[in-house]
Design a protein around this motif. Structure first.
Motif, PDB file in Angstrom:
ATOM      1  N   THR A 282       0.834  -1.202   0.000  1.00 39.65           N
ATOM      2  CA  THR A 282       0.000   0.000   0.000  1.00 39.65           C
ATOM      3  C   THR A 282       0.869   1.252   0.000  1.00 39.65           C
ATOM      4  OG1 THR A 282      -1.734  -1.192   1.209  1.00 39.65           O
ATOM      5  CG2 THR A 282      -1.860   1.208   1.198  1.00 39.65           C
ATOM      6  N   LEU A 283       1.947   1.214   0.749  1.00 43.32           N
ATOM      7  CA  LEU A 283       2.858   2.356   0.776  1.00 43.32           C
ATOM      8  C   LEU A 283       3.437   2.623  -0.605  1.00 43.32           C
ATOM      9  CD1 LEU A 283       4.457   4.507   2.224  1.00 43.32           C
ATOM     10  CD2 LEU A 283       6.009   2.742   3.065  1.00 43.32           C
ATOM     11  N   MET A 284       3.904   1.572  -1.274  1.00 42.45           N
ATOM     12  CA  MET A 284       4.437   1.754  -2.628  1.00 42.45           C
ATOM     13  C   MET A 284       3.351   2.247  -3.569  1.00 42.45           C
ATOM     14  SD  MET A 284       7.350   1.294  -4.393  1.00 42.45           S
ATOM     15  CE  MET A 284       7.018   2.979  -4.949  1.00 42.45           C
ATOM     16  N   GLY A 285       2.166   1.653  -3.456  1.00 36.71           N
ATOM     17  CA  GLY A 285       1.077   2.042  -4.336  1.00 36.71           C
ATOM     18  C   GLY A 285       0.670   3.490  -4.158  1.00 36.71           C
ATOM     19  N   GLU A 286       0.594   3.946  -2.911  1.00 38.86           N
ATOM     20  CA  GLU A 286       0.183   5.329  -2.668  1.00 38.86           C
ATOM     21  C   GLU A 286       1.246   6.312  -3.151  1.00 38.86           C
ATOM     22  OE1 GLU A 286      -3.029   6.017  -1.678  1.00 38.86           O
ATOM     23  OE2 GLU A 286      -3.014   3.864  -2.107  1.00 38.86           O
ATOM     24  N   VAL A 287       2.507   5.941  -3.043  1.00 35.16           N
ATOM     25  CA  VAL A 287       3.577   6.795  -3.573  1.00 35.16           C
ATOM     26  C   VAL A 287       3.456   6.887  -5.100  1.00 35.16           C
ATOM     27  CG1 VAL A 287       6.068   6.987  -3.916  1.00 35.16           C
ATOM     28  CG2 VAL A 287       5.158   6.420  -1.650  1.00 35.16           C
ATOM     29  N   LEU A 288       3.211   5.748  -5.754  1.00 36.14           N
ATOM     30  CA  LEU A 288       3.048   5.763  -7.208  1.00 36.14           C
ATOM     31  C   LEU A 288       1.841   6.613  -7.613  1.00 36.14           C
ATOM     32  CD1 LEU A 288       3.854   2.036  -8.110  1.00 36.14           C
ATOM     33  CD2 LEU A 288       5.314   4.046  -8.463  1.00 36.14           C
ATOM     34  N   LYS A 289       0.783   6.563  -6.830  1.00 38.91           N
ATOM     35  CA  LYS A 289      -0.387   7.407  -7.128  1.00 38.91           C
ATOM     36  C   LYS A 289      -0.021   8.881  -7.035  1.00 38.91           C
ATOM     37  CE  LYS A 289      -3.948   4.160  -5.459  1.00 38.91           C
ATOM     38  NZ  LYS A 289      -4.993   3.961  -4.409  1.00 38.91           N
ATOM     39  N   LYS A 290       0.797   9.231  -6.053  1.00 35.16           N
ATOM     40  CA  LYS A 290       1.242  10.620  -5.921  1.00 35.16           C
ATOM     41  C   LYS A 290       1.996  11.081  -7.169  1.00 35.16           C
ATOM     42  CE  LYS A 290       0.060  11.702  -1.589  1.00 35.16           C
ATOM     43  NZ  LYS A 290      -0.829  12.852  -1.256  1.00 35.16           N
ATOM     44  N   ALA A 291       2.670  10.135  -7.826  1.00 36.75           N
ATOM     45  CA  ALA A 291       3.402  10.458  -9.052  1.00 36.75           C
ATOM     46  C   ALA A 291       2.498  10.463 -10.272  1.00 36.75           C
ATOM     47  CB  ALA A 291       4.541   9.464  -9.250  1.00 36.75           C
ATOM     48  N   GLY A 292       1.237  10.109 -10.103  1.00 43.52           N
ATOM     49  CA  GLY A 292       0.290  10.152 -11.209  1.00 43.52           C
ATOM     50  C   GLY A 292      -0.055   8.818 -11.827  1.00 43.52           C
TER      51      GLY A 292
ATOM     52  N   VAL B 233       4.022  -6.232  -9.980  1.00 40.44           N
ATOM     53  CA  VAL B 233       5.008  -5.966  -8.929  1.00 40.44           C
ATOM     54  C   VAL B 233       4.639  -6.734  -7.672  1.00 40.44           C
ATOM     55  CG1 VAL B 233       6.105  -4.211  -7.485  1.00 40.44           C
ATOM     56  CG2 VAL B 233       5.423  -3.639  -9.835  1.00 40.44           C
ATOM     57  N   ALA B 234       5.632  -7.382  -7.050  1.00 45.88           N
ATOM     58  CA  ALA B 234       5.494  -8.008  -5.735  1.00 45.88           C
ATOM     59  C   ALA B 234       6.502  -7.332  -4.812  1.00 45.88           C
ATOM     60  CB  ALA B 234       5.739  -9.507  -5.811  1.00 45.88           C
ATOM     61  N   MET B 235       6.018  -6.772  -3.723  1.00 49.30           N
ATOM     62  CA  MET B 235       6.856  -5.918  -2.883  1.00 49.30           C
ATOM     63  C   MET B 235       7.597  -6.646  -1.773  1.00 49.30           C
ATOM     64  SD  MET B 235       6.986  -2.863  -4.015  1.00 49.30           S
ATOM     65  CE  MET B 235       7.741  -2.116  -2.578  1.00 49.30           C
ATOM     66  N   GLU B 236       7.243  -7.895  -1.487  1.00 49.22           N
ATOM     67  CA  GLU B 236       7.960  -8.619  -0.436  1.00 49.22           C
ATOM     68  C   GLU B 236       8.169 -10.075  -0.820  1.00 49.22           C
ATOM     69  OE1 GLU B 236       6.747  -8.434   3.619  1.00 49.22           O
ATOM     70  OE2 GLU B 236       6.543  -6.252   3.653  1.00 49.22           O
ATOM     71  N   ILE B 237       9.367 -10.387  -1.276  1.00 46.93           N
ATOM     72  CA  ILE B 237       9.774 -11.781  -1.454  1.00 46.93           C
ATOM     73  C   ILE B 237      10.886 -12.035  -0.450  1.00 46.93           C
ATOM     74  CG2 ILE B 237      10.630 -13.529  -3.031  1.00 46.93           C
ATOM     75  CD1 ILE B 237       7.874 -12.413  -3.754  1.00 46.93           C
ATOM     76  N   TRP B 238      10.570 -12.847   0.551  1.00 47.54           N
ATOM     77  CA  TRP B 238      11.506 -13.091   1.641  1.00 47.54           C
ATOM     78  C   TRP B 238      12.524 -14.142   1.214  1.00 47.54           C
ATOM     79  CZ3 TRP B 238      10.089 -12.181   7.274  1.00 47.54           C
ATOM     80  CH2 TRP B 238       9.152 -11.140   7.387  1.00 47.54           C
ATOM     81  N   GLU B 239      13.786 -13.803   1.372  1.00 48.48           N
ATOM     82  CA  GLU B 239      14.850 -14.746   1.044  1.00 48.48           C
ATOM     83  C   GLU B 239      14.717 -16.029   1.861  1.00 48.48           C
ATOM     84  OE1 GLU B 239      19.714 -14.650   0.353  1.00 48.48           O
ATOM     85  OE2 GLU B 239      18.698 -12.967   1.319  1.00 48.48           O
ATOM     86  N   THR B 240      14.066 -15.918   3.007  1.00 51.64           N
ATOM     87  CA  THR B 240      13.888 -17.058   3.896  1.00 51.64           C
ATOM     88  C   THR B 240      12.955 -18.123   3.331  1.00 51.64           C
ATOM     89  OG1 THR B 240      12.213 -15.696   4.971  1.00 51.64           O
ATOM     90  CG2 THR B 240      14.367 -15.804   6.022  1.00 51.64           C
TER      91      THR B 240
END
Length: 313
Positions: free
Chosen positions: A45-55, A79-86
């Motif tokens: 959501t954080l990444m998405g909202e930042v991208l929305k701010k950019a238009g 886009v997938a924002m969290e791929i855990w190496e674990t």
């Protein structure tokens, strides 16, 4: 709709929408995947909202953690924002190897996912955190459904993690029982902790749980890539996964076409960076304080405008 039938409100909306996408490379939605744990939803959501701010036009798509790679390879997901190496490294490496998925770099968060027990269990199971000591007192962790075997409470099946394979490879007297959801996993921990009941379960970091509850991660034989890939490596010469889980980075990945179709967004995704402490605090605000994901994301963005503005400028 003809021009004559376009209402004033509709015209204003159309012009507003056109303006929002005027400075971006494509108005097609960038599809970001969401999963079934709070931290990942916050990150996305954080990444998405930042991208929305950019238009940019952004769409959130619910997807399974491992199964999502099929859609990322085809471009049906972006886009997938969290791929855990674990837990996701094998699936990530395979997808990147096809050339259809690319790494967007680490998020900045450090991943730990492992068996964990509360500190009060050390009196009932001497020798912890050693895994052999845990196995020697497996009956202390038994439940009505697993007795005489101990119960290990794993995360949702979609998280992966090879827990069943590890139990078999190390010949442990435990049965793996999967929680249905992230919330159910931690609700059971809370209930057990309050009653001082026996429990050993999947805990991960960044998360609020390792700070709220006093306990330790079980110490298994050290992880190596060979331990997962080659049965002859490790203490059981006939089975792979006879070691602990890996620790490492949490990565972002994207469909390889994102950089061509939305180059500005691709740069922002690459630049995204947040710390484990920041994420742990936000997850706690949602799970413990009852705030919504949207509210927590908005608070972070208000307090860190210079940071996220740097991702899109």
């Amino acid at each position: 709709m003809t021009t004559s039938k376009l209402t004033a409100a509709g015209l204003a909306l159309a012009l507003s929408t056109a303006g929002a996408f005027a400075d971006v490379e494509s108005s097609d939605p960038i599809k970001l995947t969401t999963h079934d744990w709070t931290g990942q939803i916050i990150t996305t959501t954080l990444m998405g909202e930042v991208l929305k701010k950019a238009g940019y036009n952004v769409e959130y798509v619910q997807a399974d953690y491992i199964a999502q790679f099929a859609g990322l390879k085809t471009g049906d997901l972006h886009v997938a924002m969290e791929i855990w190496e674990t837990t996701g490294k094998e699936a990530m490496d395979e997808a990147i190897g096809t050339g259809n998925v690319v790494s967007a770099g680490p998020t900045g968060m450090k991943a730990i996912e492992e068996w964990w027990y509360p500190a009060y269990m050390e009196e009932r199971c001497p020798g912890l955190p050693d895994w052999e000591a845990l196995n020697a007192c497996a009956s202390e962790f038994a439940t009505a459904e697993t007795a005489p075997m101990g119960r290990y409470l794993g995360g949702p099946v979609t998280w992966g993690g090879f827990d069943e394979e590890r139990v078999e490879a190390l010949e442990m007297d435990f049965e793996v029982v999967h929680a249905g959801t992230d919330a159910a996993l931690f609700a059971e921990l809370e209930a057990a902790y309050q009653r001082q009941d026996p429990i050993v379960l999947w805990i991960y970091s960044p998360h609020w749980a390792p700070s709220k509850y006093k306990g330790s991660f079980v110490e298994f034989p050290a992880y190596s890539a060979e331990c997962y890939a080659d049965a002859s490596v490790g203490i059981n010469p006939d089975a792979a996964y006879d070691c602990g889980k890996p620790r490492g980075e949490i990565f972002k990945v994207a469909w390889s076409g994102v950089a061509d179709k939305w180059p500005g967004a691709s740069e922002a995704i690459n630049d995204f960076h947040i710390t484990s402490d920041e994420m742990g605090a936000m997850v706690g605000a949602v799970d413990l304080d009852g705030k919504t994901v949207d509210a927590v994301v908005a608070e972070w963005m208000a307090s860190n405008e210079s940071t996220w503005q740097g991702w899109i400028n």
